[in-house]
Scaffold this motif. Structure first.
Motif, PDB file in Angstrom:
ATOM      1  N   VAL A  18       4.873   0.827   0.859  1.00 19.86           N
ATOM      2  CA  VAL A  18       4.380   0.462   2.223  1.00 19.86           C
ATOM      3  C   VAL A  18       2.587   0.450   1.890  1.00 19.86           C
ATOM      4  CG1 VAL A  18       3.911   1.357   4.487  1.00 19.86           C
ATOM      5  CG2 VAL A  18       5.985   1.220   3.657  1.00 19.86           C
ATOM      6  N   VAL A  19       2.306   1.665   1.046  1.00 15.49           N
ATOM      7  CA  VAL A  19       0.940   1.982   0.673  1.00 15.49           C
ATOM      8  C   VAL A  19       0.431   0.589   0.151  1.00 15.49           C
ATOM      9  CG1 VAL A  19      -0.940   3.038  -0.758  1.00 15.49           C
ATOM     10  CG2 VAL A  19       0.998   4.156   0.740  1.00 15.49           C
ATOM     11  N   LEU A  21       1.534  -2.275   0.235  1.00 15.41           N
ATOM     12  CA  LEU A  21       1.653  -3.509   1.149  1.00 15.41           C
ATOM     13  C   LEU A  21       0.237  -3.553   2.156  1.00 15.41           C
ATOM     14  CD1 LEU A  21       5.193  -3.722   2.326  1.00 15.41           C
ATOM     15  CD2 LEU A  21       3.899  -5.660   1.331  1.00 15.41           C
ATOM     16  N   ILE A  22      -0.333  -2.304   2.503  1.00 14.70           N
ATOM     17  CA  ILE A  22      -1.204  -2.307   3.204  1.00 14.70           C
ATOM     18  C   ILE A  22      -2.772  -2.523   2.521  1.00 14.70           C
ATOM     19  CG2 ILE A  22      -2.696  -0.494   4.558  1.00 14.70           C
ATOM     20  CD1 ILE A  22      -0.129   0.944   5.376  1.00 14.70           C
ATOM     21  N   GLY A  23      -2.688  -2.170   1.153  1.00 10.39           N
ATOM     22  CA  GLY A  23      -3.637  -2.511   0.358  1.00 10.39           C
ATOM     23  C   GLY A  23      -3.612  -4.083   0.539  1.00 10.39           C
ATOM     24  N   THR A  24      -2.757  -4.854   0.222  1.00 10.07           N
ATOM     25  CA  THR A  24      -2.684  -6.118   0.148  1.00 10.07           C
ATOM     26  C   THR A  24      -2.962  -6.893   1.461  1.00 10.07           C
ATOM     27  OG1 THR A  24      -0.510  -6.195  -1.156  1.00 10.07           O
ATOM     28  CG2 THR A  24      -1.297  -8.190  -0.281  1.00 10.07           C
ATOM     29  N   ILE A  25      -2.885  -6.177   2.517  1.00 12.28           N
ATOM     30  CA  ILE A  25      -3.266  -6.828   3.761  1.00 12.28           C
ATOM     31  C   ILE A  25      -4.872  -6.400   3.957  1.00 12.28           C
ATOM     32  CG2 ILE A  25      -3.272  -6.161   6.164  1.00 12.28           C
ATOM     33  CD1 ILE A  25      -0.329  -5.839   6.168  1.00 12.28           C
ATOM     34  N   VAL A  26      -5.141  -5.339   3.577  1.00  9.16           N
ATOM     35  CA  VAL A  26      -6.522  -5.179   3.569  1.00  9.16           C
ATOM     36  C   VAL A  26      -7.516  -6.080   2.730  1.00  9.16           C
ATOM     37  CG1 VAL A  26      -8.652  -3.489   2.955  1.00  9.16           C
ATOM     38  CG2 VAL A  26      -6.358  -2.635   3.945  1.00  9.16           C
ATOM     39  N   ARG A  28      -6.333  -8.993   1.684  1.00 12.63           N
ATOM     40  CA  ARG A  28      -6.492 -10.265   2.256  1.00 12.63           C
ATOM     41  C   ARG A  28      -7.208 -10.545   3.649  1.00 12.63           C
ATOM     42  NH1 ARG A  28      -1.121 -13.614   3.155  1.00 12.63           N
ATOM     43  NH2 ARG A  28      -0.551 -12.953   0.958  1.00 12.63           N
ATOM     44  N   TYR A  29      -7.404  -9.708   4.531  1.00 12.18           N
ATOM     45  CA  TYR A  29      -8.135  -9.365   5.659  1.00 12.18           C
ATOM     46  C   TYR A  29      -9.505  -9.858   5.246  1.00 12.18           C
ATOM     47  CZ  TYR A  29      -9.892  -7.630  10.251  1.00 12.18           C
ATOM     48  OH  TYR A  29     -10.450  -7.626  11.547  1.00 12.18           O
ATOM     49  N   HIS A  30     -10.156  -9.001   4.116  1.00 10.62           N
ATOM     50  CA  HIS A  30     -11.622  -8.993   3.902  1.00 10.62           C
ATOM     51  C   HIS A  30     -11.770 -10.417   3.360  1.00 10.62           C
ATOM     52  CE1 HIS A  30     -12.899  -4.958   4.521  1.00 10.62           C
ATOM     53  NE2 HIS A  30     -14.299  -5.584   4.306  1.00 10.62           N
ATOM     54  N   GLU A  31     -10.856 -10.935   2.624  1.00 14.50           N
ATOM     55  CA  GLU A  31     -11.133 -12.308   2.003  1.00 14.50           C
ATOM     56  C   GLU A  31     -11.303 -13.065   3.112  1.00 14.50           C
ATOM     57  OE1 GLU A  31      -8.166 -14.517  -0.822  1.00 14.50           O
ATOM     58  OE2 GLU A  31      -7.900 -12.571  -0.843  1.00 14.50           O
ATOM     59  N   PHE A 120      -6.429 -14.887  10.553  1.00 15.32           N
ATOM     60  CA  PHE A 120      -5.807 -13.676   9.736  1.00 15.32           C
ATOM     61  C   PHE A 120      -4.989 -12.901  10.759  1.00 15.32           C
ATOM     62  CE2 PHE A 120      -4.472  -9.709   8.286  1.00 15.32           C
ATOM     63  CZ  PHE A 120      -3.709  -9.984   7.155  1.00 15.32           C
ATOM     64  N   ALA A 121      -3.562 -12.605  10.488  1.00 13.76           N
ATOM     65  CA  ALA A 121      -2.654 -11.812  11.183  1.00 13.76           C
ATOM     66  C   ALA A 121      -2.542 -12.694  12.549  1.00 13.76           C
ATOM     67  CB  ALA A 121      -3.590 -10.547  11.392  1.00 13.76           C
ATOM     68  N   PRO A 124       0.078 -15.126  10.117  1.00  9.02           N
ATOM     69  CA  PRO A 124       1.187 -14.348   9.734  1.00  9.02           C
ATOM     70  C   PRO A 124       2.253 -13.816  10.828  1.00  9.02           C
ATOM     71  CG  PRO A 124      -0.877 -13.763   8.652  1.00  9.02           C
ATOM     72  CD  PRO A 124      -1.245 -14.810   9.525  1.00  9.02           C
TER      73      PRO A 124
ATOM     74  N   VAL B  19      -3.408  -7.339  16.119  1.00  8.55           N
ATOM     75  CA  VAL B  19      -4.515  -8.074  15.185  1.00  8.55           C
ATOM     76  C   VAL B  19      -5.704  -6.739  15.198  1.00  8.55           C
ATOM     77  CG1 VAL B  19      -6.520  -9.590  15.191  1.00  8.55           C
ATOM     78  CG2 VAL B  19      -4.132 -10.442  15.527  1.00  8.55           C
ATOM     79  N   VAL B  26      -7.744  -1.555   8.480  1.00  5.43           N
ATOM     80  CA  VAL B  26      -8.813  -2.118   7.419  1.00  5.43           C
ATOM     81  C   VAL B  26     -10.024  -1.345   7.226  1.00  5.43           C
ATOM     82  CG1 VAL B  26      -9.967  -4.057   6.795  1.00  5.43           C
ATOM     83  CG2 VAL B  26      -7.599  -4.589   7.483  1.00  5.43           C
ATOM     84  N   TYR B  29      -9.153   2.082   5.907  1.00  8.87           N
ATOM     85  CA  TYR B  29      -8.937   1.978   4.721  1.00  8.87           C
ATOM     86  C   TYR B  29     -10.170   1.920   3.635  1.00  8.87           C
ATOM     87  CZ  TYR B  29      -6.284   0.642   0.402  1.00  8.87           C
ATOM     88  OH  TYR B  29      -5.795   0.011  -0.913  1.00  8.87           O
ATOM     89  N   ALA B 121      -3.001   6.128   4.333  1.00 13.30           N
ATOM     90  CA  ALA B 121      -1.771   5.539   4.426  1.00 13.30           C
ATOM     91  C   ALA B 121      -0.677   6.405   3.547  1.00 13.30           C
ATOM     92  CB  ALA B 121      -1.520   3.933   4.021  1.00 13.30           C
ATOM     93  N   LEU B 125       1.600   7.865   6.827  1.00 11.14           N
ATOM     94  CA  LEU B 125       2.851   7.770   6.982  1.00 11.14           C
ATOM     95  C   LEU B 125       3.653   8.750   6.982  1.00 11.14           C
ATOM     96  CD1 LEU B 125       2.563   4.745   4.189  1.00 11.14           C
ATOM     97  CD2 LEU B 125       3.344   4.628   6.491  1.00 11.14           C
ATOM     98  N   MET B 143       5.107 -10.457   7.319  1.00 13.60           N
ATOM     99  CA  MET B 143       3.662 -10.832   7.557  1.00 13.60           C
ATOM    100  C   MET B 143       2.893 -11.712   6.476  1.00 13.60           C
ATOM    101  SD  MET B 143       1.582  -8.232   9.835  1.00 13.60           S
ATOM    102  CE  MET B 143       0.095  -9.017   9.179  1.00 13.60           C
ATOM    103  N   LEU B 144       3.109 -10.869   5.397  1.00 12.30           N
ATOM    104  CA  LEU B 144       2.559 -11.385   4.304  1.00 12.30           C
ATOM    105  C   LEU B 144       3.174 -12.546   3.599  1.00 12.30           C
ATOM    106  CD1 LEU B 144       1.503  -7.885   2.795  1.00 12.30           C
ATOM    107  CD2 LEU B 144      -0.027  -9.878   3.658  1.00 12.30           C
TER     108      LEU B 144
END
Lengths: 157, 157
Positions: A18-19, A21-26, A28-31, A120-121, A124, B19, B26, B29, B121, B125, B143-144
């Motif tokens: 899960v951590v 995944l959250i890293g991935t979300i963060v 992608r969000y920033h990007e 974003f979000a 998805p 969102v 984000v 984090y 996280a 968690l 989502m991803l």
DNA sequence: CCCATTTACTTGACAGCATGAAATATCGAG
DNA sequence: CTCGATATTTCATGCTGTCAAGTAAATGGG
């Protein structure tokens, strides 16, 4: 190696997943945020400030608090927005020390278009049903330690 | 106001709420990441690169790809790590054009301690049960657009 | 009222991140 | 070998961020 305090250690594989995944979300969000900002010739910081200002005139100090940075930094960011005609400074009649940064009409329009391109979000999330989104919302709220606001009859404070 | 394509429009309140929550995650984090890096006298970018290097020597170009930035930028970041004895450059015997950035022993130790202080996280968690974490993981994966990896017999490529 | 303190903002110096263009060195194909 | 592609660096430039110092205005105690 008993884990006396809880059912999961810090290296529990599920938690790590899960951590991750959250890293991935963060990431992608920033990007996507920077990308959307760049589409309007704004930097990330400028976009964030303009987003704030579009909700109403804001003292420099408050902007710094929201951005979690030094007020002296905000000066420059607002300077750049101002030099592009996206923001302006006004005096606060109630306290002549404070300057209110406000979005101009152009600035509001830009902020509006920016919001529109922040997909974003939203994209998805379209893959999830309403029920699933509700579950997701509740889990995220609990993760964040947010007390979900009751629909009505809120207990005060 | 028919919404012919799906059950939710882009301004669906539930979606907006999620969102918003993701935006909060984000922000938090990043905050914690920078904070953890600062505890070891590193900037965020330096911490990210050091984290990469701690997994093995990496060509400058690959670092740039992972960071999604220009290679010329990586030069400076590795310079700073190198000047502190946390990283070093090696020549790639297979291709004399490439330079491999590698963490030194000190660098690896620092990266290790850094990982240890990245509690975001993990703490939050802890409030969720294993079942809830599983649900959360599955929702985030969907989502991803991640195809959950089968436990075995992964399809190639 | 007056002075000291606090608060809001700006300025200037400085470091780091990020980009783009140009230079250098090496690789690889023809 | 020569040409074009690739890997890295250097340089110039701009933005973000910090900190220290300075100005201006509010505030509170004598």
């Amino acid at each position: 190696m008993g884990n006396l305090r809880g059912m999961t250690s810090r290296t529990d594989p599920l938690t790590l997943e899960v951590v991750e995944l959250i890293g991935t979300i963060v990431a992608r969000y920033h990007e996507e945020y920077e990308e959307a900002a760049a589409k309007h010739a704004l930097t990330g910081a400028q976009a964030r400030v303009l987003g704030l200002l579009s909700r109403g005139p804001t003292p420099m100090r408050r902007i710094a608090q929201q951005l979690k940075c030094e007020p002296s930094n905000v000066t420059g960011i607002v300077d750049r927005l101002e030099s592009r005609g996206l923001a302006e400074r006004r005096l606060d009649p109630a306290d002549r020390r404070v300057k209110l940064a406000a979005a101009t009409e152009t600035g509001r329009e830009t902020a509006e278009r920016l919001r529109g391109s922040l997909d974003f979000a939203r994209e998805p999330l379209a893959g999830l049903s309403a029920d699933e989104r509700t579950v997701l919302r509740d889990l995220l709220q609990r993760m964040l330690g947010v007390t979900p606001q009751p629909e009505s009859s809120a207990p005060g404070h």
